[in-house]
Structures are given as C-alpha cells and as structure tokens.
Design a protein around this motif. Structure first.
Motif, PDB file in Angstrom:
ATOM      1  N   MET C 227       0.827  -1.208   0.000  1.00 17.23           N
ATOM      2  CA  MET C 227       0.000   0.000   0.000  1.00 17.23           C
ATOM      3  C   MET C 227       0.864   1.261   0.000  1.00 17.23           C
ATOM      4  O   MET C 227       0.625   2.186  -0.779  1.00 17.23           O
ATOM      5  N   LEU C 228       1.894   1.266   0.835  1.00 17.83           N
ATOM      6  CA  LEU C 228       2.763   2.450   0.897  1.00 17.83           C
ATOM      7  C   LEU C 228       3.484   2.637  -0.436  1.00 17.83           C
ATOM      8  O   LEU C 228       3.638   3.764  -0.916  1.00 17.83           O
ATOM      9  N   LEU C 229       3.901   1.533  -1.039  1.00 16.94           N
ATOM     10  CA  LEU C 229       4.511   1.616  -2.369  1.00 16.94           C
ATOM     11  C   LEU C 229       3.544   2.307  -3.329  1.00 16.94           C
ATOM     12  O   LEU C 229       3.909   3.252  -4.038  1.00 16.94           O
TER      13      LEU C 229
ATOM     14  N   LEU F  23      10.402  -0.139 -11.000  1.00 14.30           N
ATOM     15  CA  LEU F  23      11.749  -0.689 -10.792  1.00 14.30           C
ATOM     16  C   LEU F  23      12.409  -0.021  -9.593  1.00 14.30           C
ATOM     17  O   LEU F  23      12.888  -0.679  -8.669  1.00 14.30           O
ATOM     18  N   ILE F  24      12.366   1.308  -9.598  1.00 10.59           N
ATOM     19  CA  ILE F  24      12.970   2.055  -8.499  1.00 10.59           C
ATOM     20  C   ILE F  24      12.243   1.723  -7.201  1.00 10.59           C
ATOM     21  O   ILE F  24      12.858   1.445  -6.163  1.00 10.59           O
ATOM     22  N   GLY F  25      10.910   1.699  -7.276  1.00 12.21           N
ATOM     23  CA  GLY F  25      10.135   1.356  -6.083  1.00 12.21           C
ATOM     24  C   GLY F  25      10.585   0.023  -5.502  1.00 12.21           C
ATOM     25  O   GLY F  25      10.758  -0.109  -4.287  1.00 12.21           O
ATOM     26  N   GLY F  26      10.817  -0.946  -6.369  1.00 11.74           N
ATOM     27  CA  GLY F  26      11.255  -2.248  -5.889  1.00 11.74           C
ATOM     28  C   GLY F  26      12.570  -2.161  -5.149  1.00 11.74           C
ATOM     29  O   GLY F  26      12.733  -2.745  -4.073  1.00 11.74           O
ATOM     30  N   MET F  27      13.518  -1.408  -5.717  1.00  9.04           N
ATOM     31  CA  MET F  27      14.811  -1.288  -5.047  1.00  9.04           C
ATOM     32  C   MET F  27      14.633  -0.615  -3.686  1.00  9.04           C
ATOM     33  O   MET F  27      15.194  -1.039  -2.685  1.00  9.04           O
ATOM     34  N   VAL F  28      13.804   0.430  -3.670  1.00 13.53           N
ATOM     35  CA  VAL F  28      13.627   1.178  -2.424  1.00 13.53           C
ATOM     36  C   VAL F  28      13.020   0.299  -1.336  1.00 13.53           C
ATOM     37  O   VAL F  28      13.560   0.183  -0.236  1.00 13.53           O
ATOM     38  N   VAL F 261       9.724  -6.681  -9.119  1.00 13.33           N
ATOM     39  CA  VAL F 261      10.510  -7.850  -8.724  1.00 13.33           C
ATOM     40  C   VAL F 261      11.977  -7.641  -9.087  1.00 13.33           C
ATOM     41  O   VAL F 261      12.874  -7.893  -8.286  1.00 13.33           O
ATOM     42  N   MET F 262      12.208  -7.129 -10.304  1.00 14.10           N
ATOM     43  CA  MET F 262      13.585  -6.911 -10.747  1.00 14.10           C
ATOM     44  C   MET F 262      14.297  -5.957  -9.793  1.00 14.10           C
ATOM     45  O   MET F 262      15.453  -6.163  -9.435  1.00 14.10           O
ATOM     46  N   GLY F 263      13.581  -4.924  -9.386  1.00 14.70           N
ATOM     47  CA  GLY F 263      14.181  -3.961  -8.463  1.00 14.70           C
ATOM     48  C   GLY F 263      14.530  -4.611  -7.135  1.00 14.70           C
ATOM     49  O   GLY F 263      15.649  -4.470  -6.632  1.00 14.70           O
ATOM     50  N   MET F 264      13.567  -5.370  -6.591  1.00 17.11           N
ATOM     51  CA  MET F 264      13.821  -6.037  -5.311  1.00 17.11           C
ATOM     52  C   MET F 264      14.980  -7.003  -5.444  1.00 17.11           C
ATOM     53  O   MET F 264      15.891  -7.047  -4.610  1.00 17.11           O
ATOM     54  N   GLU F 265      14.949  -7.774  -6.548  1.00 20.55           N
ATOM     55  CA  GLU F 265      16.000  -8.759  -6.779  1.00 20.55           C
ATOM     56  C   GLU F 265      17.368  -8.078  -6.884  1.00 20.55           C
ATOM     57  O   GLU F 265      18.348  -8.529  -6.293  1.00 20.55           O
ATOM     58  N   ASN F 340      32.144 -18.585 -11.219  1.00 21.09           N
ATOM     59  CA  ASN F 340      31.476 -18.265  -9.970  1.00 21.09           C
ATOM     60  C   ASN F 340      30.183 -17.484 -10.222  1.00 21.09           C
ATOM     61  O   ASN F 340      30.226 -16.304 -10.584  1.00 21.09           O
ATOM     62  N   PRO F 341      29.026 -18.091 -10.006  1.00 22.55           N
ATOM     63  CA  PRO F 341      27.760 -17.420 -10.320  1.00 22.55           C
ATOM     64  C   PRO F 341      27.566 -16.124  -9.544  1.00 22.55           C
ATOM     65  O   PRO F 341      26.968 -15.179 -10.061  1.00 22.55           O
ATOM     66  N   SER F 342      28.075 -16.065  -8.324  1.00 26.28           N
ATOM     67  CA  SER F 342      27.927 -14.807  -7.578  1.00 26.28           C
ATOM     68  C   SER F 342      28.493 -13.649  -8.385  1.00 26.28           C
ATOM     69  O   SER F 342      27.980 -12.535  -8.343  1.00 26.28           O
ATOM     70  N   ALA F 343      29.554 -13.937  -9.142  1.00 26.80           N
ATOM     71  CA  ALA F 343      30.174 -12.865  -9.919  1.00 26.80           C
ATOM     72  C   ALA F 343      29.267 -12.440 -11.064  1.00 26.80           C
ATOM     73  O   ALA F 343      28.828 -11.285 -11.131  1.00 26.80           O
ATOM     74  N   TYR F 344      28.930 -13.372 -11.946  1.00 24.88           N
ATOM     75  CA  TYR F 344      28.215 -12.924 -13.154  1.00 24.88           C
ATOM     76  C   TYR F 344      26.744 -12.638 -12.902  1.00 24.88           C
ATOM     77  O   TYR F 344      26.205 -11.658 -13.422  1.00 24.88           O
ATOM     78  N   ILE F 345      26.096 -13.450 -12.067  1.00 21.46           N
ATOM     79  CA  ILE F 345      24.693 -13.140 -11.791  1.00 21.46           C
ATOM     80  C   ILE F 345      24.595 -11.838 -11.002  1.00 21.46           C
ATOM     81  O   ILE F 345      23.786 -10.962 -11.289  1.00 21.46           O
ATOM     82  N   GLY F 346      25.486 -11.711 -10.011  1.00 14.27           N
ATOM     83  CA  GLY F 346      25.491 -10.479  -9.236  1.00 14.27           C
ATOM     84  C   GLY F 346      25.652  -9.267 -10.134  1.00 14.27           C
ATOM     85  O   GLY F 346      24.868  -8.317 -10.094  1.00 14.27           O
ATOM     86  N   ALA F 347      26.667  -9.331 -11.005  1.00  7.21           N
ATOM     87  CA  ALA F 347      26.945  -8.190 -11.882  1.00  7.21           C
ATOM     88  C   ALA F 347      25.729  -7.866 -12.745  1.00  7.21           C
ATOM     89  O   ALA F 347      25.321  -6.709 -12.873  1.00  7.21           O
ATOM     90  N   SER F 348      25.117  -8.904 -13.307  1.00  8.29           N
ATOM     91  CA  SER F 348      24.022  -8.663 -14.242  1.00  8.29           C
ATOM     92  C   SER F 348      22.753  -8.202 -13.524  1.00  8.29           C
ATOM     93  O   SER F 348      22.181  -7.167 -13.845  1.00  8.29           O
ATOM     94  N   THR F 349      22.344  -8.966 -12.499  1.00  2.28           N
ATOM     95  CA  THR F 349      21.062  -8.671 -11.862  1.00  2.28           C
ATOM     96  C   THR F 349      21.126  -7.446 -10.968  1.00  2.28           C
ATOM     97  O   THR F 349      20.197  -6.634 -10.953  1.00  2.28           O
ATOM     98  N   ALA F 350      22.210  -7.318 -10.226  1.00  7.19           N
ATOM     99  CA  ALA F 350      22.267  -6.248  -9.237  1.00  7.19           C
ATOM    100  C   ALA F 350      22.551  -4.891  -9.872  1.00  7.19           C
ATOM    101  O   ALA F 350      22.081  -3.862  -9.398  1.00  7.19           O
TER     102      ALA F 350
END
Ligand SMILES: Nc1ncnc2c1ncn2[C@@H]1O[C@H](COP(=O)(O)O)[C@@H](O)[C@H]1O
Ligand SMILES: Nc1ncnc2c1ncn2[C@@H]1O[C@H](COP(=O)(O)O)[C@@H](O)[C@H]1O
Ligand SMILES: Nc1ncnc2c1ncn2[C@@H]1O[C@H](COP(=O)(O)O)[C@@H](O)[C@H]1O
Ligand code: NA
Ligand code: NA
Ligand code: NA
Lengths: 110, 374, 374, 110, 110, 374
Positions: C227-229, F23-28, F261-265, F340-350
């Motif tokens: 809701m806040l979102l 997207l921004i909302g998700g990150m926030v 979702v992408m933002g949260m992820e 190392n998936p943390s490297a490439y997935i992290g770079a791409s998704t984050a």
C-alpha cells in the motif's frame, strides 16, 4: 532429557494424504510431520490428472516419531496392508532421540 | 462433397483458432523438449476462473429461462454418462491384454466431462457466432457424475466376484513368493506374501460400494464446486459487474494458456501409454467420435422436439466426446484403486483430450452447420 | 420505520453484491466440504494488487488535495486504534476463562485493519455511487499500527508484572512435573521442568518492549508495504496508464476471489474457536459494531467540522469495525508469543471479518444514507 | 572419507524461520538445510493468518549436521528454551556419516 | 519383514536435479525421493537467476534407500566427483530399516 | 545544450513512467527491508505472458512484412552477441582478482538479452509514440544465443588449455590437503584431496565443447520458447482475438509487477557482489553503455541503408545494453560450471539490469530523438 525413539517414514502418493494422516492420528502417535515430495520407484504412477508442473510434488512423505518400535510397526502394517497393493509407497524406520517435543513421551514415560 | 468441402475449410480455419492453435503449440514445444512450465498455482486458478465463469453464465441464464426445455438434454446427459461406461465394458474390456477394471476406469473417464474441452467448445461456438443455450454448460455434472459412479460401481461389483478365485490363486502364489519371480512382472498384483496375505484379509472386508460418497466426492471436487458455485451465484446473486469486468473478458486468454498446458501434458503422458496395451490408443481415438455421434443424435431429437438449439447439440456432443482430465482421475483412483492409472489417465490425457478438442469440436461443428444449412 | 424499511432492502441487495455473495459462497462451499483451493501464490498476488491499487488511488488523490482535510480523520484513526485495545482490556479480558494476554492480542487484531474488508467497502461504495475522499484508504496504517503497537506494549507490561508470581508458581509445579498431570491441561503453560526452569531464566531477560521495531515490522509487512509503495508511486510517479489499464479494472474481480477465500477461511477457522472461551464469540460479534459506531460518531464530527464526506465516514467506520486477518497475526504472534493464536486469529478470521464485511458494511452504509437523507 | 556426525532435526512454526536460522548460524554449525512441512502435534496452531492453502506448508523443518553431539544439543537447547514454551515445535537427533560436504568437518578435523 | 538398508541423502543445487536423478537411476538403485529445500552452507550460491521468492526452494534433497553401503558410496562418489567442485552440495548416509517397499530388496534378497 | 536540456527533461519524465518507477520502487522497498514477496509462480507466468505477447506481435508482423529489411538488423544482432563476449575477454578478464572464466561468463550474460528490459523498452517507446518495427522484439534470440554460445565455447577452450598446469598444481596441493588451510580460502578450487584427485581424473574426460547442445538448451529455456511459441502462433495461427483481449491489454500491468521484482531482486543481489572484485561493478556500469552505443551505431547504418526505423535502432541498442537475468544464468551455470555465479549473476542482476532499464533506455531514447530532430 533425550528420549530414544523410532522415526517412521512413509512415502506414498499424494492422493492418500488424508487417509494416511487419519491412520496415524488414530494409532495414538503424538503427531506427525508431512512433506510434499517427488520420487521415482517401481511403479511411480502420477495418480492425479492435475497438469503436473514439477514432479517434485507428486508424493507425500510422513515422518512419525514413536516412543517404541511396536507402534511404528503397527502404523506401518496398517498402511502397507491397506494401500501398497494398489498405490505406490514405501515405509522405513530409523533410530532417533527426541530432545524437545512437549507432546512426546519416550518409553520410560514423560 | 459440398459438405466435405466447407467442412475441410472449417477444419483448417479452426485449427488456426487461438484455442486449438495453443493446444497444438503446447504439444509441439513439449515434443521439442521445451523447459517452459506453467506453474501449478496458475493452472488451478485458471480452471477455477473458467468453470466459475461457465457457471455464472449458466446460472444467470437459468434465472430467466423456463427449465422445461432443459429436461430432455439433462436426461440425455445422464443416459450418455451411464451408456458410455457400458460401451467400454463390452468393447475395450474384451480386448486382449486389457484388464476389465482398467477398461471400466477408462470408460468412466471418457464418460465424464472435461471442463477445458467444454470451455474450448463454448469459445469456438461464440467465435463462430453460433447460438446455443447459455445454460448448456450446466449439463456438465449431469453427464460427469453418472459416468464416474457407474464405472466405480460396476468395477467393484466385478471385483467382488473375482475375490474367491483370486484368493485361491494368491494361495498358490504364496508358496512361490519367496522366489525372485514374485518381485517380477506379477508383483503389482501379487507382492510379498505376508502383505498379500494380510491385505487379502482386510480387503475382503468392504463388500458393497456406496453411491452417495462417490457423488459427494465429485461434487466437492475443485472443478465441479467452482462451477456449482458459479451457477448458485448466477441464480441468487447479482454478479453481473464482476462477470463483465473480470470473468468474461479474461476467459479466452486464460483458456489459451490452459490449452497450452493441455497440449504439453498430452505429449508428456504419451510415454505412459506405451506401457499399456495398444487397444487403449485405438479406443481413445475412436471412442470420442462414437460417443459424440450418439450424443449428437440424441441432441437432434431434443432439437426437433423441444427446440434445443443446434449450438446446444454441438455442446452436448462435445461434452460426450470429451474425457475428464482434471476432476475425474482422483475420483477413479480412489474408487477403483486396483485399476492402473497409467492406462486410463494416459488414454484420456494423452489422446482423448487432444482428439476431442482438435478433431471432434471442428467435426461436430461442421456437422451442425450442414444440418443448419438444410 | 422508513429507516428500517429501506435499510432492510439495502441489506438484502448488498448481500447480493458480488463482494458479499462471494464471501457467503465461500463459507457455504467450505461448509459443504468442497475441495476447492485458491493457491497461496494467487492469494498473495491478489492482496498485493488490491493494496497497491488502493495505495495508487490514495497517492494520486493526495497529490492534488489539500492535506489539512486529512488531519482530523487521521487523528481519529490513531485514537480509535489505541482505544479499541483498551476496550478489549476492560471488557473481554475481564471475562471468565479469558487470559489477559489473549484478550489484548484479540483487541489488537480488532483494532488493526483488514485490507480485504476495506477493499470490499470501497467497492460497494463505488457500486452505490456514494462519494468518498479518494485518500480514505490511506487511513489504514494510521489505525492499524497504533492498535498493534498498543496491544503488544500493554501485554508485555502486564507480563512483566506477572513474572514474579509465575516464577514462584513454576517452583511448585517443578516438584509435580514428573507426574502425568504435568503433561495434561497445564502443559502448555508449564512443560517439562528443565525446559521450564531454563526458559524462565532466559525469559526474565527482556525487561521492556521497544516500540520502533514493532512499527517497523508492521510497515514492512507485505500488505502495508504494497500500500505504501502504491501511495509513493501515486504521489511521485505517473502510474496513471497502468492504473487505468491494469490495477483498476481488475480490482473488483480479484476482490471477488479474495472474498471467496475469506469465506472459506472463516469457516475452516471456526473449529479453532470452539477450543477457546465462548466470550470470544460474543466479542467478535459485538465489537465490530461498537468500534464502527464510535468511529462513525467521530467521523460525523469531521463531517460537520471539516466537511469529511459521508462516504469517508463509512470508510472510517468500516476500517474500525474490521479486524486484521493477514498482516496483523504474524506481528502479534511475534510480539506476544505467549498469547494463544487460536483465540485471536480464530475470533478475527472466523467471525470478526465475516461480521465486518457481511453486516457492518451494509449497516453503516444504510446509516450514512439515512443521515444523507436529512 | 566418511565422517561420523549428528543430524539435528528441528520442526517448528514457519514464523520462526529466520530466528531459528540465525541461532544455527551463530552456533558455529557449518550450515543447515530447511524445508517447508506441515504437521500435527499437541498444539499445532497455524500462527499465520495467511489464507492457508495446503496445510503442508505451515511448519518449517531444519536439518543441521554437526560434527559432535555437544553442538547439536547446544543448538537444541537454545531453540527449545527460547521458543518451545510459546511455539509449536519438536527437536530430535539421529546418527549420520558425512561423505561429501566441503564445509563440513568431522570430530577428527578436516 | 524389516530389511536393513542405508539411507543416502544428497543435498545440492536445484539446477542439478535432472543430472543427479539420472545418476541414481543408472546406479541401479530401486528408486529415490526428492524434495525441494533451501539451505545455507559454505558456498550457498543461488545458481538460477530466477527472481528468488522464498529461499526455501533453492536446493534439492535426494533420499535414496540402498540395500548396502557399497551402492550408496558408489552413488555418492559419482555425484561428489562430478559436481561438488563447482556446485554446492553435501552427501551423508544414515542407517534405516525398510518395512514396506515393493521395489526394494535388502541384502538377503527379496 | 539544447540536446542536454530536453534529454534531461526526458530522463526525469521517464523515471516517472510506470515501468521505471516500479523498478525504483522495488529497489527502495527492498532497501527498507520490506517483507513483500511476489510468488515465484506469478513471476513465471508474467515472464511467459510478456514474451508470448512480444512473440505474437513479432509473428503477426513478420506475416505481412518483407523479410529482407530484417536481414541487416539480424546480422548486426548476431555480431554484437559475439563481439560483447570478446570485449569482456580483453577488458574485464584482464583486471586483477578477476578469474578469466568468471569474466567470460559475465560477458556472455551481458551479451545475452533480458526479456524484461526489452519489454520495458518496447513499452516506453509505445508510450512515447515512437514508431518501431513490430518484429524488432524478434531480434532477441539472434543476439542472445550467439553470446551464450561464444562465452561457453571460449571458456571451455581456455579451461582445456589450463588443464595441464592445474593438474600439476593439484599434485602439489595434495600433500598439503591434510592441513586446515585446505579447508580455507582455496577450498573452492581445491577441496579434499581424494575428491580433487578423482575429480581431476573424471574432468579431463570431456575434451571439446559441442555447440548444438548449447543452442538447443537456450532455445528450450522458458523465456525463449515462450517467445518462439508466440512468433510461430503469430505467423501460422490467427491469435488476434486473444491478443487483443488478453495478452496486449495486460502487458503493461504485468510488466510493472515484474519491474518491481527486478528492483527487489537487484537490491538483494548487491550483497553477493561485495564478495567479488570491484571491477565487476565498474564493468556492469560501463558495459551497458558501450554495448548500447556500438549497437546504436550499427543500427544507424541499417537506418540509413535499409530504412531501419529509429525506434528499431533504440530497441537494438537496448537489447545490446541489456544483460540476461532469467534465461541466461542457468545456461551458463551448466556450460561453465567452474565460473562463480555470484560474480556474473550479481553483476548482471544487481547492476547491469537496473542500469540498462533505468539509464540506458532513457539515454538511447534521447539520443534517437535528437537524431530524429535533424
Ligand atoms: N530406493 C528408494 N529410495 C528412496 N525412495 C524410494 C525408493 N523406492 C521408492 N521410493 C519412493 O517410494 C515411492 C513409491 O515407490 P514405488 O511403490 O516403488 O513406486 C517412490 O515414488 C519414491 O518416492
Ligand atoms: N510424534 C511426532 N512425530 C513427528 N512429528 C511431530 C510429532 N509430534 C509433533 N511433531 C511435529 O512438531 C510440530 C509441533 O508439535 P507440537 O509442538 O506438539 O504442536 C508438529 O506440527 C509436527 O510437525
Ligand atoms: N552442516 C550442514 N547441515 C545441513 N545441511 C548442510 C550443512 N552444510 C551444508 N548443508 C547443505 O548443503 C548445501 C550446500 O552446502 P555448501 O556446498 O557448503 O554450500 C547447503 O545449501 C545446505 O542445504
Ligand atoms: Na464424456
Ligand atoms: Na479495526
Ligand atoms: Na545484451
């Protein structure tokens, strides 16, 4: 405070969920834990027509901790007799020690 | 000739319709090994929405329509549901390497109704602007339940007869059961002797089947209860606003997704069929047409006597041709545990449903149109 | 008389509204043992979409509306949230066989707000074309959070007081604990002596409750953060296109599904209530009306002073009458672990929510209309 | 290469997922496995108000392999003490032998 | 009728589901049970880019009952060798007794 | 100046667009620790619907459009997919503390295409009423697959070269492996000696990579097969009715949820990135612009030669700038297990995806508009 116990594991088709649960409850076991699982065996039939997404959900697995082997075997026999001619399933037991479990009583009583 | 001509045209056209093309698409991508997955939660909610919508339509229609015109179609539906099981009993069950209980279960499944197939038929009728009674969908339970009940009752009567011989046979087996063979081919019917022995004892307990529990179980199944809920709300409430804003507009789209799933599922089940007798394949291809034609005939009677619309006749034929893929199997599995699900589910899902949707719907539609022409 | 007359008419009419009829439908099919299941994933996304939509509406409204007119309703919301907990403290908690902490938790849940109930109210108001402030939904958190915080704080203060006596009592118990009785009725409060002993030790650690963590947790809950979102996006972004094409048109339909779930859930929870004192039933039936009426009174004050619309008054009354069914319980479970969830969740979900939606919404709507008439 | 170990199993309400996980991590265990389960016991409360679809999801089950019994009991005590007066739950241990597990060290060290 | 057996447990990344299943099937085991689990270990990577909802789904856990230890170790070695340098995973075994399981044969034959 | 002026205006405006604001909302909300969860089942079905819709659009467009004008953009897409991997090979892979295989995997992921990013671009282009070829979305696979294939092939060639040295090195390690250190930092590369020893043996088996399996696997992935299904249906069937009533109208709304979702992820993955070298951060910020600009240049060539629309150029630039977040990772994980998936997935998704959606889309849009102005 550890209480020796037997861990009875029953794996069978999801469709039997309620029936197996009832047998366990009536057997006098203090409770059970149930999980959705998938699996493969000699029969492995998918007894539901449900569009099956992931086959990691076709079975259920019951875990019942019983104070002694007799109760475990009693439950096992009842279920094995009643269902395993027609339904996929497997039953085994392991040893365990209960550390906490308020509903649980070991052989030497609570 | 003229008939064949425009029938063929129609047929190709209909394969291009969203409904059928998604079904075919599903089979193709499954055959190509696609990893695409429609989550189970989505399938469930789609089935809920489709059947609720069909129910709502039916209910709102029933509210303002005289029920007398429903009488004949309803009677025919019940008759068909029962008849189809006996057809299986005296055809499929007679075939070599086909166990009687398996045949009966298969007959029950083909007598029962597939919600998705019906939804497809209704959609295509709408697309073709062919009139049909809005309550036609409500015929579903009247064919579905009698079929399942008949199959389970007949199968159990048969099984009780078998008891004695079997028990005797089991006796012989017992002596052998120590030998490896016992774990072999027969093991499904005759497992470890102690289990066998005890099981026989506790099996011979339940003598006769009760009908009501079966009826109750089918009515309580997800598909039927969604539909009945829809009917009830359609009759007693005023769901028009959500119907117009939600259930109706989303219907076709959701159906297209379900068709995709049905196609993928059909392909993935083909494997199971290989394990059973070839006759199941023959049956699954022929039966839908036979059942549909009988229904079509009965429908025409209702058409000429009580003015049942030709569109309605098509619906009746299609639900007769359809085989239950979602609600039926669990009921049968519980009602005839000794029947082999790979046989009847395989036959229904892998062949019955695609045939019913992909071939029978266009066929009976063409048939109706040629009748309409005269 | 005239009032009662059209009030009754309204009432029946509203029971037929999609929202309420699906709620009733859900209870009925659950009572009939239907196997219908709405997957959890669907429930979650529905709740997300409903609350995001309410948030968006609120946010876009706040953007172009002077905030001064929100002041009074907001203050009243906060006051109500706190007041309702104390009402429970001095009524329900006094009843025989009702533990104080359970009563406080119940009060907290009834003070908190049910997103689904609010959504239902907003929908019905729209259906009836009754004007209300678009930001009315934004009152949610201002009543929800104070209620939960008050309940948890008061309960923990109470528990700390009890510590001494309890510890002493536990001492006595210890000697008995070897005997079967210990496993009996009291066992929930006084389990195996060693665990009891040690637990007491580590319990007496946390002396005073911190408020901020509770506020934070509620704000972070799925319902409120959706809701806040929505509010934030409504104020700072231009979500109009998705709002018009997606969140708004789907609102009613999704709500109808959620209502169905609420109805089924209510029925399935009734069992739990039987285990607890009858007084929870009485409370769950009476409290929504009491809370709603107080809110309605306060709302009228805002109506005559700052021109708060009558529709807004209804919304205020309904969110006061509503009891949290999704976001509240986990917060309380974590905040008052020793309270018995069967009591407060049962009371809220099994009776509180159906009463609020099925009776209070029509009631306060009728009330507002009679006021509007003068 | 097999290393004797204890398998500690903790079944409790889903709502405690994060708290229990934290206790295990802080205990120094090399890791844990967690599953969603359902179950029935003496209390079996559903502590979430979430419309509960399948009750096969109301609980969580942690499995922690520990090199020795002491660590297992330490974890069990912490969790039992802290939660099992107010929350449904059960804890038991079994014997096990670790064959592979790079993060895992048996009693005789890595 | 109880048959002594070994319960082999393999926990690894979901992405290996099919490959591990295949190895087990080819090993000659009479079947397996598989569950979706979450977990934490030394590496615990999430190897799928799938928006991860609940981390209680990132891993899979196989349970295989084998008549003897040799078969269990054979399977364990194959999987450990092939995958556990690059993928998160753990393997352990416990003792068990099979009560029912038509596909199952204990050491002394069926 | 004028350019910068309206570019900045556009930029702010676009951040307010539903797509980017969610997207921004998700990150926030993720940063604020919200417990909001969009169920996986929902994410899957959204991705399915978005890509099916894009496929349908493309397919229906291809049906009636001469394919010759697709030739150049397709060729450029393939070239870009391959080029991007080599860029990573000669930049990122050269950086300190960056393992070559990790760099190659990252290059492969940034060369591959993100369905969600592309969907966002198409939506924003529509919102801005900028014309682009309806088949533009169909360029996806032509860049996606070559990138993944190249990355996997190059990485495995590299690894085979390394075998000998490594094996030798492993020999030394073996003696040490009894000591605690072996369990320490190096353990990921050099675990317990027996496992190491045997593994080496069975590793040195597979000598050369086959390309077809990789292509096949990507084509079978959920995202691509949904899109190809859509294209096929668009070309061969008549899906127009469901397209208009379902896939098209729901597109933007579903996209808004996916963006959330992408933002949260993205936020939740940031942690993983900390574990790897800083250079991944630098790369993930710079690469999207570099790749996009190269693509923009190539696109302009097609624009002036074969009349590829400016909107199409933007699409080409954006899919080049995008990095695969859903279909790519599993393919790479299986194709280059030792990366190392943390490297490439992290770079791409984050970082990669937020940069591509939040910065590159507005940037290339602004660029195109200034070109259009002349
Ligand atoms: N050897 C085994 N190890 C573990 N689980 C098994 C084994 N055999 C069978 N199962 C489980 O038991 C279920 C029924 O087995 P079956 O009756 O042989 O089809 C299978 O679906 C598996 O989940
Ligand atoms: N005898 C038992 N066997 C297996 N699981 C049990 C048993 N008793 C309790 N449980 C599990 O522990 C949870 C909590 O038990 P309780 O605290 O007794 O309500 C239950 O929901 C079950 O999942
Ligand atoms: N000590 C442990 N106890 C139980 N499960 C573990 C343990 N260590 C690792 N695991 C499981 O094995 C998986 C892989 O572990 P790792 O390879 O150490 O990342 C983890 O995700 C856990 O599910
Ligand atoms: Na039928
Ligand atoms: Na309230
Ligand atoms: Na790219």
């Amino acid at each position: 405070m550890a209480k020796p116990a037997k861990k009875l594991v029953i794996i069978t088709e999801k469709i039997l969920l309620k029936k197996v649960a009832q047998i366990i409850e009536e057997s006098g076991a203090s409770g059970y834990t149930v999980l959705e699982t998938g699996g493969k065996g000699s029969r492995n039939v998918r007894s539901s027509g449900q569009p099956s997404v992931s086959d990691t959900k076709a079975n259920v697995k019951f875990e019942v901790l019983t104070p002694d082997r007799d109760l475990a075997e009693k439950i096992a026999d009842q279920i094995g007799m009643q269902f395993f001619l027609d339904f996929a399933g497997m039953i085994y037991i392991c040893d365990a020690e209960v550390l906490y479990g308020q509903s649980f009583c070991g052989p030497e009583g609570c | 000739m003229d008939f064949l001509g425009n029938f063929f045209m129609d047929f190709v056209k209909q394969l291009q319709s969203p409904t059928l093309s998604f079904l075919i698409g599903g089979m193709v991508i499954a055959a190509l090994g696609s990893q695409l997955e429609i989550p189970e939660a989505i399938c469930k909610i789609i089935i809920f929405m489709l059947l609720t919508k069909i129910g709502l339509t039916g209910g709102m229609a029933i509210r303002n329509s005289n029920l007398t015109e429903m009488v004949l179609p309803v009677i025919f539906s019940v008759a068909l549901g029962i008849l189809i099981v006996f057809i299986a009993r005296y055809t499929l069950a007679r075939m070599p390497r086909v166990k009687v209980v398996d045949a009966l279960a298969t007959g029950g499944l083909f007598g029962a109704v597939s919600g998705s197939t019906m939804a497809a038929a209704l959609t295509i009728l709408e697309e073709q602007n062919i009139r049909f009674e809005a309550w036609a969908g409500a015929l579903y339970p009247f064919m579905d339940i009698p079929a399942l009940v008949t199959a389970i009752v007949v199968a159990n009567i048969y099984l009780n007869k078998q008891k004695l011989k079997e028990a005797a046979y089991a006796g012989e087996m017992e002596s052998l059961s120590k030998q490896p063979v016992a774990a072999g081919d027969y093991s499904e019917n005759y497992p470890r002797s102690r289990q066998e022995y005890l099981s026989k004892r506790n099996r011979s307990v339940n003598p006769r089947v009760k009908i009501w529990p079966i009826v109750k179980e089918s009515l309580q199944g997800p598909a039927l209860s969604a539909m009945l809920l829809g009917i009830a709300l359609g009759i007693f409430a005023r769901p028009d606003s959500v119907y117009k804003s939600f259930y109706d507009p989303l219907f076709r789209g959701l159906l297209s997704i379900l068709m995709l799933v049905m196609g993928m599922e059909a392909w993935s089940r083909l494997g199971e069929l290989r394990k059973v007798a070839q006759w199941y394949v023959v049956y699954s291809v022929v039966a839908p047409f036979v059942h549909g034609l009988i229904a079509f005939g009965l429908g025409l009677i209702a058409h000429y006597t009580t003015g049942f619309s030709l569109g309605g006749v098509v619906v009746l034929a299609v639900i007769a041709a359809s085989s239950s893929d979602i609600s039926g199997p669990p009921t049968l599995r519980a009602g005839i545990p000794s029947a082999n699900p790979s046989a009847y589910i395989g036959a229904s899902t892998a062949i019955g449903t695609p045939v019913a949707i992909g071939l029978c719907i266009p066929f009976f539609l063409g048939l109706a149109q040629t009748f309409g022409a005269h």
